[in-house]
Scaffold this active site. Structure first.
Site, PDB file in Angstrom:
ATOM      1  N   GLY A  50     -63.695  -0.231  -6.113  1.00 38.99           N
ATOM      2  CA  GLY A  50     -63.954   1.199  -5.979  1.00 38.99           C
ATOM      3  C   GLY A  50     -63.681   1.622  -4.556  1.00 38.99           C
ATOM      4  O   GLY A  50     -63.619   0.782  -3.653  1.00 38.99           O
ATOM      5  N   GLN A  55     -64.725   6.740   2.940  1.00 36.89           N
ATOM      6  CA  GLN A  55     -64.285   5.452   3.493  1.00 36.89           C
ATOM      7  C   GLN A  55     -62.882   5.516   4.100  1.00 36.89           C
ATOM      8  O   GLN A  55     -62.512   4.627   4.866  1.00 36.89           O
ATOM      9  CB  GLN A  55     -64.323   4.363   2.414  1.00 36.89           C
ATOM     10  CG  GLN A  55     -65.728   4.033   1.950  1.00 36.89           C
ATOM     11  CD  GLN A  55     -65.723   2.933   0.917  1.00 36.89           C
ATOM     12  OE1 GLN A  55     -65.512   3.184  -0.258  1.00 36.89           O
ATOM     13  NE2 GLN A  55     -65.937   1.701   1.350  1.00 36.89           N
ATOM     14  N   CYS A  95     -69.350  -4.308   0.235  1.00 35.41           N
ATOM     15  CA  CYS A  95     -68.734  -2.998   0.512  1.00 35.41           C
ATOM     16  C   CYS A  95     -67.558  -3.187   1.451  1.00 35.41           C
ATOM     17  O   CYS A  95     -67.655  -3.939   2.424  1.00 35.41           O
ATOM     18  CB  CYS A  95     -69.751  -2.044   1.131  1.00 35.41           C
ATOM     19  SG  CYS A  95     -69.072  -0.403   1.516  1.00 35.41           S
ATOM     20  N   LEU A  96     -66.477  -2.485   1.175  1.00 37.82           N
ATOM     21  CA  LEU A  96     -65.288  -2.545   2.032  1.00 37.82           C
ATOM     22  C   LEU A  96     -65.554  -2.011   3.432  1.00 37.82           C
ATOM     23  O   LEU A  96     -64.789  -2.295   4.343  1.00 37.82           O
ATOM     24  CB  LEU A  96     -64.142  -1.752   1.387  1.00 37.82           C
ATOM     25  CG  LEU A  96     -63.550  -2.341   0.108  1.00 37.82           C
ATOM     26  CD1 LEU A  96     -62.646  -1.320  -0.574  1.00 37.82           C
ATOM     27  CD2 LEU A  96     -62.785  -3.614   0.407  1.00 37.82           C
ATOM     28  N   HIS A 137     -72.740   2.934  -6.395  1.00 37.18           N
ATOM     29  CA  HIS A 137     -72.314   2.585  -5.032  1.00 37.18           C
ATOM     30  C   HIS A 137     -71.407   3.676  -4.456  1.00 37.18           C
ATOM     31  O   HIS A 137     -71.571   4.089  -3.294  1.00 37.18           O
ATOM     32  CB  HIS A 137     -71.605   1.229  -5.077  1.00 37.18           C
ATOM     33  CG  HIS A 137     -71.070   0.736  -3.778  1.00 37.18           C
ATOM     34  ND1 HIS A 137     -71.641  -0.314  -3.080  1.00 37.18           N
ATOM     35  CD2 HIS A 137     -70.005   1.129  -3.034  1.00 37.18           C
ATOM     36  CE1 HIS A 137     -70.947  -0.520  -1.968  1.00 37.18           C
ATOM     37  NE2 HIS A 137     -69.938   0.341  -1.919  1.00 37.18           N
ATOM     38  N   GLU A 138     -70.465   4.167  -5.270  1.00 37.36           N
ATOM     39  CA  GLU A 138     -69.522   5.183  -4.768  1.00 37.36           C
ATOM     40  C   GLU A 138     -70.222   6.517  -4.556  1.00 37.36           C
ATOM     41  O   GLU A 138     -69.939   7.227  -3.571  1.00 37.36           O
ATOM     42  CB  GLU A 138     -68.328   5.331  -5.722  1.00 37.36           C
ATOM     43  CG  GLU A 138     -67.525   4.069  -6.006  1.00 37.36           C
ATOM     44  CD  GLU A 138     -67.199   3.225  -4.781  1.00 37.36           C
ATOM     45  OE1 GLU A 138     -67.132   3.769  -3.665  1.00 37.36           O
ATOM     46  OE2 GLU A 138     -67.041   2.007  -4.938  1.00 37.36           O
ATOM     47  N   HIS A 141     -71.974   6.555  -1.322  1.00 35.03           N
ATOM     48  CA  HIS A 141     -71.074   6.843  -0.194  1.00 35.03           C
ATOM     49  C   HIS A 141     -70.939   8.353   0.022  1.00 35.03           C
ATOM     50  O   HIS A 141     -70.870   8.823   1.161  1.00 35.03           O
ATOM     51  CB  HIS A 141     -69.676   6.268  -0.452  1.00 35.03           C
ATOM     52  CG  HIS A 141     -69.505   4.826  -0.058  1.00 35.03           C
ATOM     53  ND1 HIS A 141     -69.721   4.373   1.224  1.00 35.03           N
ATOM     54  CD2 HIS A 141     -69.114   3.744  -0.765  1.00 35.03           C
ATOM     55  CE1 HIS A 141     -69.464   3.064   1.278  1.00 35.03           C
ATOM     56  NE2 HIS A 141     -69.105   2.651   0.071  1.00 35.03           N
TER      57      HIS A 141
HETATM   58  O1  GNR Z   1     -64.955  -3.817  -3.890  1.00 34.05           O
HETATM   59  C1  GNR Z   1     -66.171  -3.635  -3.999  1.00 34.05           C
HETATM   60  N1  GNR Z   1     -66.917  -4.531  -4.659  1.00 34.05           N
HETATM   61  C2  GNR Z   1     -68.235  -4.319  -5.001  1.00 34.05           C
HETATM   62  C3  GNR Z   1     -68.979  -5.412  -5.437  1.00 34.05           C
HETATM   63  C4  GNR Z   1     -70.281  -5.270  -5.798  1.00 34.05           C
HETATM   64  C5  GNR Z   1     -70.847  -4.017  -5.743  1.00 34.05           C
HETATM   65  C6  GNR Z   1     -70.143  -2.921  -5.294  1.00 34.05           C
HETATM   66  C7  GNR Z   1     -68.838  -3.066  -4.936  1.00 34.05           C
HETATM   67  S1  GNR Z   1     -67.931  -1.698  -4.412  1.00 34.05           S
HETATM   68  C8  GNR Z   1     -66.785  -2.450  -3.356  1.00 34.05           C
HETATM   69  C9  GNR Z   1     -65.755  -1.457  -2.870  1.00 34.05           C
HETATM   70  C10 GNR Z   1     -66.422  -0.428  -2.009  1.00 34.05           C
HETATM   71  O2  GNR Z   1     -66.885  -0.643  -0.931  1.00 34.05           O
HETATM   72  N2  GNR Z   1     -66.540   0.768  -2.537  1.00 34.05           N
HETATM   73  O3  GNR Z   1     -67.156   1.746  -1.867  1.00 34.05           O
HETATM   74 NI    NI Z   2     -68.525   0.712  -0.482  1.00 35.20          NI
END
Ligand code: GNR
Ligand code: NI
Length: 174
Positions: A50, A55, A95-96, A137-138, A141
């Protein structure tokens, strides 16, 4: 042509802003469509499951997602709204924008989210497990929230399982 944008890291102020709602009239703008294409390109290159617009330093309410399983397809959601959230469970997350770390966070195992697609049409996504986790999660953000704010046992990814989670959230080598 789509290009890979830079993913900003924890500490960058844009990640802490509440992103602005997208005016539906803006969706048809070629620059907005380019943003969506670039977000997919950037997410796949990372690789990640995601990516939210903040980001890539764009403080607007949209994200792209592709957990690459058999039941779900790649999606972009503009102005998302959580319509249903059920069954709290603990999940391991990365998270990236927080490269190389994982932690445990309480999430809903079942959520439904409504919003607009890239044509401005109303959509609704519903799912369980990683799909539901990623949606939450998104959306976090878009509200200036990072999982590390609420995570327990935040740590460097070390075991194979932890690295698999963090690797799906690895930084590109710029
Ligand atoms: O790539 C991603 N993997 C992930 C793994 C477990 C829970 C959430 C994520 S989201 C993350 C990509 C990201 O940072 N999206 O905002
Ligand atoms: Ni993230």
């Amino acid at each position: 042509m789509p290009y890979i944008r830079e993913i900003i890291q924890d500490g960058h102020p844009t990640l802490r802003k509440v992103a602005k709602k997208v005016d539906p009239k803006e969706i048809a703008d070629p620059l907005f469509q380019q943003l969506i294409d670039d977000m997919f390109e950037t997410m796949y290159a990372a690789p990640g499951v995601g990516l939210a617009a903040p980001q890539v330093n764009v403080s607007k309410r949209l994200f792209v997602m592709d957990i690459q399983d058999d039941e779900s397809e790649a999606a972009v959601v503009i102005n998302p709204k959580i319509e249903l959230a059920e069954e709290e469970i603990e999940m391991t997350e990365g998270c990236l924008s927080v490269v190389g770390y994982v932690g445990e966070i309480t999430r809903f195992n079942h959520v439904a989210v409504s919003g607009l697609d890239r044509n401005g049409n109303k959509i609704r996504l519903e799912g369980h497990g990683l799909f539901a986790q990623c949606l939450q999660h998104e959306i976090d953000h878009l509200n200036g929230v990072l999982y590390v704010d609420r995570a327990k046992n935040l740590r460097k990814a070390e075991t194979e399982e932890e690295q698999a989670i963090a690797d799906a959230a690895q930084a590109q080598a710029y």
